[in-house]
Design an enzyme around this catalytic site. Sequence first.
Site, PDB file in Angstrom:
ATOM      1  N   ASP A  69     -28.603 -18.761  12.700  1.00  0.00           N
ATOM      2  CA  ASP A  69     -30.306 -18.028  12.877  1.00  0.00           C
ATOM      3  C   ASP A  69     -30.822 -17.931  11.559  1.00  0.00           C
ATOM      4  O   ASP A  69     -30.132 -17.980   9.944  1.00  0.00           O
ATOM      5  CB  ASP A  69     -29.844 -16.597  13.319  1.00  0.00           C
ATOM      6  CG  ASP A  69     -30.850 -15.963  14.673  1.00  0.00           C
ATOM      7  OD1 ASP A  69     -32.538 -16.579  13.496  1.00  0.00           O
ATOM      8  OD2 ASP A  69     -30.736 -14.943  14.873  1.00  0.00           O
TER       9      ASP A  69
ATOM     10  N   CYS B 101     -33.521 -15.788  25.616  1.00  0.00           N
ATOM     11  CA  CYS B 101     -32.340 -14.403  24.921  1.00  0.00           C
ATOM     12  C   CYS B 101     -32.950 -13.303  24.924  1.00  0.00           C
ATOM     13  O   CYS B 101     -34.690 -12.641  25.013  1.00  0.00           O
ATOM     14  CB  CYS B 101     -31.785 -14.675  23.886  1.00  0.00           C
ATOM     15  SG  CYS B 101     -30.439 -13.521  23.170  1.00  0.00           S
TER      16      CYS B 101
END
Length: 230
Positions: A147, A28
């Site tokens: 996360d 990412c």
Amino acid sequence: MSVKKAPAKRPLAPRPRPVNAVTRVKICGLTSLDDCLRAIDAGADALGFNFYPKSPRYLSLGKAATIIAKLPPFVSTVSVWVDPSVGQLRESLGACRWSAIQLSGDESDDLALSFPADLVIRAARLKDKRALSGVLQKPRCAAWLVDAAVPGSFGGTGKTARWDLAASLAEQRRVILAGGLTPQNVAQAVRTVRPYGVDTASGVEKAPGRKDGAKMRAFVKEATQAGAGS
């Protein structure tokens, strides 16, 4: 004459992830074509492009479209957002070939439901069991990206997520594990959580938004070997 009621349908039991299943890898925060091609060569399954203006890995939709137009086939692309409008998401879908939309902010269920469930990845910053319970009550989506729970942050902090809570969620939902993953810890993370996939940004960088080819190759190797039971 009495009418018999049809028996209530039981929810389907969660399907445990096979021990030797392939672990998908998403790199990412990509900002250049060269880094995208290095990530692909390293074996990444998906590339993430960040449209959160406050992120050091932000890039414009126009630049992302230019990069994506030059990518080879069979590469998944993910647009990453923080509290976007429906209009912004629809504009992006018209500009690029996206495999998924990742909602990493505090988006409402209504916004997520404005798009096909199989297109939407939602972020879950799991800080405790109450947060886990809340995620389990949410509408279906393609996957949950777990996360680290860092106040005031929407990811990319390099902090590690709660692997114990992520593992509990992975027993019932498709999970992509993020949060502080590096070539050094991703194998243990995969063995502990058994996620569908893993996601990294800062863990394979030499500077914010600039990826390190050797780190990406090492990350993919460690993640996939751990997922295969090696």
